[in-house]
Design an enzyme around this catalytic site. Sequence first.
Site, PDB file in Angstrom:
ATOM      1  N   GLU A   1      23.168  60.218  53.035  1.00 42.31           N
ATOM      2  CA  GLU A   1      22.059  60.671  53.879  1.00 42.31           C
ATOM      3  C   GLU A   1      21.207  61.759  53.237  1.00 42.31           C
ATOM      4  OE1 GLU A   1      25.321  63.625  54.966  1.00 42.31           O
ATOM      5  OE2 GLU A   1      25.108  61.625  54.084  1.00 42.31           O
TER       6      GLU A   1
ATOM      7  N   CYS B   1      32.026  62.742  53.228  1.00 40.88           N
ATOM      8  CA  CYS B   1      32.433  64.074  52.769  1.00 40.88           C
ATOM      9  C   CYS B   1      33.552  64.622  53.665  1.00 40.88           C
ATOM     10  CB  CYS B   1      31.230  65.018  52.706  1.00 40.88           C
ATOM     11  SG  CYS B   1      31.556  66.514  51.735  1.00 40.88           S
TER      12      CYS B   1
ATOM     13  N   HIS C   1      27.189  61.942  49.715  1.00 37.83           N
ATOM     14  CA  HIS C   1      26.305  62.042  50.879  1.00 37.83           C
ATOM     15  C   HIS C   1      25.149  61.044  50.768  1.00 37.83           C
ATOM     16  CE1 HIS C   1      27.736  65.656  53.057  1.00 37.83           C
ATOM     17  NE2 HIS C   1      28.145  66.075  51.866  1.00 37.83           N
TER      18      HIS C   1
END
Length: 237
Positions: free
Chosen positions: A188, A96, A186
């Site tokens: 994660e 990002c 993302h």
Amino acid sequence: MRIGVFLCGEVAPELFEQHGKYSAMFESLFSDHTDDIRLKFYNALNEEFPSNESDCDGYIISGSKYSVYDSDKWIESLSAFVARLYEKKIRTLGICFGHQLIASTLGGEVIKSEKGWGVGVSAHNIVRRPQWLHTNHKHPNSISLLVSHQDQVISLPEHSDLIASSEFCPNAMFCVRNYFLGIQGHPEFNKSFSRGLMQHRRDSIGEIAYEKGVESLSKSVDKPEITQSIVSFFLDE
């Protein structure tokens, strides 16, 4: 392999109790690969950097609520460090904000997109398939990730290869000289945090984008595939 993770933001206090720190999200992401990957965290907001670029075998630059074109000193310092990593050909992943910082540092362009916020689950078409890229056998020509951004890379640096693209985000994933990787999504995040983050940013995101983002959470996310891709990228498999 030791991977240094530059944390470029903090979880909002309203979300912290339920979802924890960003560092814990990264640890969870690589929990199945602890024999191969060990993480060391650096607080980029406080200009915490390794004493030497070679202190780690590779690096990850996290997301952030800030923009790469902001004038904050820590962004300038991190960009300078990223430039040195590139010169030394040290494998680096940007997520990002990190994806955008790689592009900006190496000569690409990042702007606040007039398309507005991208949130929720987003699917991107695979336009180039590096050896390390893993995709879901059910939809091998695309990859779906959770996203949360309004800035976008609109031009790629020299020597870049576009890997994944969508109509909303044309430069969703790219690689520079095979050792710098940018991912707009993302890996994660999980869906629970994505939902909470959308709620937290609801006024900024806008009601239409918010509702579409929440609705998109019913779609599948290729988290195992992108995680394996990241591990393979760092291990040069």
